[in-house]
Design a protein around this motif. Sequence first.
Motif, short mmCIF file in Angstrom:
data_model
loop_
_atom_site.label_atom_id
_atom_site.label_comp_id
_atom_site.label_asym_id
_atom_site.label_seq_id
_atom_site.Cartn_x
_atom_site.Cartn_y
_atom_site.Cartn_z
N THR A 46 18.95 24.42 -16.62
CA THR A 46 17.90 25.30 -17.28
C THR A 46 16.38 24.97 -16.83
O THR A 46 15.61 26.02 -16.31
CB THR A 46 17.92 25.15 -18.69
N ASN B 269 22.90 24.79 -22.70
CA ASN B 269 21.89 25.62 -22.52
C ASN B 269 20.24 25.24 -22.88
O ASN B 269 19.57 25.90 -22.57
CB ASN B 269 22.28 26.91 -23.43
N ASP B 270 20.42 24.18 -23.40
CA ASP B 270 19.21 23.69 -24.07
C ASP B 270 18.08 23.47 -22.95
O ASP B 270 18.25 22.81 -21.68
CB ASP B 270 19.16 22.47 -24.78
N LEU B 271 16.85 23.84 -23.16
CA LEU B 271 15.73 23.56 -22.35
C LEU B 271 14.67 22.64 -22.91
O LEU B 271 14.23 21.71 -22.34
CB LEU B 271 14.98 24.93 -22.08
N LEU B 272 14.36 22.90 -24.09
CA LEU B 272 13.41 22.23 -24.81
C LEU B 272 13.60 20.52 -24.87
O LEU B 272 12.79 19.73 -24.37
CB LEU B 272 13.31 22.82 -26.12
N PRO C 131 29.21 27.73 -19.21
CA PRO C 131 29.45 28.34 -20.73
C PRO C 131 30.27 29.42 -20.89
O PRO C 131 31.09 29.70 -21.92
CB PRO C 131 27.91 28.74 -21.00
N LEU C 132 30.07 30.49 -19.71
CA LEU C 132 31.14 31.77 -19.92
C LEU C 132 32.46 31.11 -19.80
O LEU C 132 33.35 31.75 -20.51
CB LEU C 132 30.84 32.72 -18.83
N LEU D 120 25.83 18.37 -16.61
CA LEU D 120 27.32 17.70 -17.15
C LEU D 120 27.13 16.32 -17.73
O LEU D 120 27.47 16.06 -18.75
CB LEU D 120 28.16 17.74 -16.08
N THR E 1 24.39 28.61 -13.46
CA THR E 1 24.05 27.92 -14.61
C THR E 1 24.77 28.78 -15.89
O THR E 1 25.01 27.92 -16.82
CB THR E 1 22.56 27.98 -15.08
N ILE E 2 25.09 29.85 -15.98
CA ILE E 2 25.89 30.46 -17.15
C ILE E 2 27.31 30.50 -16.62
O ILE E 2 28.02 30.75 -17.89
CB ILE E 2 25.25 31.89 -17.16
N LEU F 218 16.07 26.35 -13.24
CA LEU F 218 16.02 27.71 -13.14
C LEU F 218 14.51 28.16 -13.46
O LEU F 218 13.91 29.19 -12.97
CB LEU F 218 16.89 28.08 -14.11
N LEU G 217 27.68 24.02 -25.67
CA LEU G 217 26.84 25.21 -25.42
C LEU G 217 25.51 24.86 -25.61
O LEU G 217 24.64 25.00 -24.76
CB LEU G 217 27.39 26.37 -26.09
#
Lengths: 381, 336
Positions: free
Chosen positions: A330, A311-314, A358-359, A172, A354-355, A333, A307
Motif C-alpha cells: 500500500t 490493506n493497512d497503510l497507516l 485479498p480478493l 506478506l 496489491t488487491i 502504491l 485483510l
Amino acid sequence: MIASSRSPLVWLVHLSVILLVVLWTLPTAGLLISSLRDKDQLAVSGWWTALSTSSQNLTGRAASPEAQVERDGKFVIAGNLLEGGNSKVSAFGFRPLQPTAFAVGTPADIGDGQTLTVKDDGSYEIVSPTRMEGTRGQRIFYTAAIPPRFTFDNYREVMRAEGIGASFINSLTVAIPATVIPILVAAFAAYALAWMKFPGRAILIAVVVGLLVVPLQMSLIPLLKLYNGVGAFLGVPAKTYVGIWLAHMGFGLPLAIYLLRNYMAGLPREIMESARVDGASDFDIFIKIILPLSFPALASFSIFQFLWTWNDLLVAMVFLGTGNNELVLTGRLVNLLGSRGGNWEILTASAFVTIIVPLIVFFTLQRYLVRGLLAGSVKGG
Amino acid sequence: MQQLLFAIATMAAGVLGCAAYFFGTNWILDKLFPSKGLTGPVASRNLRITNAIRPWLFLGPAMFSLAIYLIYPVIASVWLSLHDRAGENFVGLNNFVWMFNDGEFRQSIYNNFLWLLVVPAAATFFGLIIAALTDRIWWGNIAKTLIFMPMAISFVGASVIWKFIYDYRAEGTEQIGLLNALVVYFGGSPEAWVTLPFWNNFFLMVILIWIQTGFAMVILSAALRGIPEETVEAAVIDGANGLQIFFKIMIPQMWGTIAVVWTTITILVLKVFDIVLAMTNGQWQSQVLANLMFDWMFRGGGDFGRGAAIAVIIMVLVIPIMIWNIRNAAKEMEGH
C-alpha cells in the motif's frame, strides 16, 4: 417472497440488481482490463474500447537518403512504417498540420519532383528523379488502425523495475505473523471473559467493547515516542518488523477478544459442566474442548486480521521504514501515485497486484468473513 | 525470500512462546496448589486459590498488550495535547486554541462533517436496498458476493481504481477516465474532478460508499431474514403491498441493526485517512481530520502537541458511540 413471480415488478427487481452489480464491479473490471492492455493503447483510449480496433495518429520517419537505390533511372527510398502486426494505415501526410492530407495509395508531391506514397500495410516509397541529399529521413505522419493487444508486460515491469515484487514479500512478512500470533493470546483471554468467574469481569468486557472503537490516531504519537525511546535504549532501529507485528497484535486484540468471547459464550454450558464434574480444570476444558469448537470464530478473526494488516497503510507508515526491504504494497502504491501519476499502465498493474491476495482470500473464505461480520458488530437494542 | 523465512520463523517462535507461557504458568500453578487427587480442606482451599488466579494468567498477555498499545496511548495523547511540539513544556489549551483559529483545521472539521452526513447514510441506504432486492431473486447470492467484494480491497487500491475513473484529459482529446468519457459523450466538457473544491469531497466519499455498502448489505440482509414470517404474512393478509410491507413492517423491526451499521460506518468515517492521502493529500480543500493529524505528526520534523490535539478531537467525536456500544453490550450480557 411477496411479489408474485409473474408480476412486472419482478423484472424491475432483476433489472435494478443487474444495474447495481454492474455499478459495483465495473471500476475493478476497468482496472483489471487496463492493466492487461498495451501501454500505448491504454494512454490514448478508454478501457471500454479495449476490444475494438483503435485509431492512432502516429509519426514516423522514412529511412535516410543513404538508403536510396536506383531503379529504372529514378531514385527510390522504400521501407515500412509499421513493425509487423495487423495494423492498417488509413491516411498519411508530410506536414505536421495536415497529418491526414492523403489517402493511402495516392502519391503525394513533397517538392523537388519527389513523391511519397504510403500503402495501407504501412509500406512507403519516396521516388525522386534526381539523387536525394541529406542525412535525415523524411518525416511521415499517418493514421493507423491498431488491433487490440493484451500483454503481461505491465506486470513484468512493475514487479521488477517498480519494486512491487519486493513490496509483495514485505506485505506478506507483515501480514502473516501479525495474523497468527494474536490468535492464541486472544483465545485465552476470550475464554476467561466468557466462562471464568472472577471479580471485574463485566468491567473488563466493557473495556474491550470500548477499545473496539478507539481511533488508531490516538495511539500513533505516544507509540512512536515509545518506539523511538525503546530503540534508542536498546540500540536497535525504532522501525522494525517485530515492532509492527506487536502493534498490529495490540490493535487487533479488541476485535479478536470480542468476536471469540461472543462465540464461546454461545457454546452450550452442559459441555463444560460435564467436563468439570469429571475433574477437568479450566485449562483442560479450554485446550481440549473449547479451542477445537471455536474453529469457525478463529477463522473469521484470522481473515479479518489478515485483510486488515495486508490493506493497512497507516500503521505501516508510522512503524515501518521506507526502504526497499520494508515498504509494504500500500505504501509503494501511494508513492507511485505521486511519482507515476500519469502512467496508468504502471498504476493499474501495481494496484491489481496489491488487491489480488485479498480478493483470493475473499472469494475462497467469504463464508467465514460474513459470519465474523455478523458476530462482530455490536448488536443493537 | 530470506525475509519471509525470518517472518515465518518469528511467527513460529511467537506462537510457541505464547503456548509455552500458557502451559508453563498453568503447570506451575497446579504444582504450587495441587488439588487433583487430594481431598479435605487443603484441596478445596487450593482449588479456590487456583480458580482465583487462573483467569488472570489467561488474561495476562492480552491485558498487557491492550494496556501498552491502546490504553496507555489514549492517556498519553491527552497529556501530549496539552504540551508543546516536542512534548516537553506544558502549554495548557494552546494547541486547541491554535486549532480553532487554524483555517485548515476548520476546513477539516467542515469536510468531516460532510463525510459524516453523507457516507453512513448512503452506504446504509444502498445496503438496505440491495439486501431487500437480492432477497427475492434466485441469483441474489451471486449479486451480493460481487457487491461485497470491494470490502476486501484496500483503501489505497480503491483510490487507484477510482482515480482512474476520475482521470482527466484536456478537452478535445480522447478521455480515458470513465466519468469524463461519459460526460463528453453526453455533450458536457471534461473536468478534473478531484481538484474541484467542495465537490471533490463527494468524489472521495463515493470510494468509501463503494467499499462500505457491502458491509451494510451483509448485516442488513441477515436482519431481514431474521424478521418473523408471521408479521409479514399478517400484513399480506391485510392486503398490504410490497412497498408498504417493506417500510411499515420490515424497517421498524430493523431499527436496531440499522443503528449498528450506521454507527460502525460513522466510526470508520472519522478515521478515514488513506483515501484522502492517496487522492488529494488534502489539497483543493479536501482535508480531513485523520489526514491532518498524520500531517502534523511529521510536518517540519513533527509537532506532537498539535497532532495529539487533533487526535483528541477525533476521540471526542467517537466517545458518544463508544458509550452507546458499551451500554448495548451490557444490556445484552444481562440477557444471558
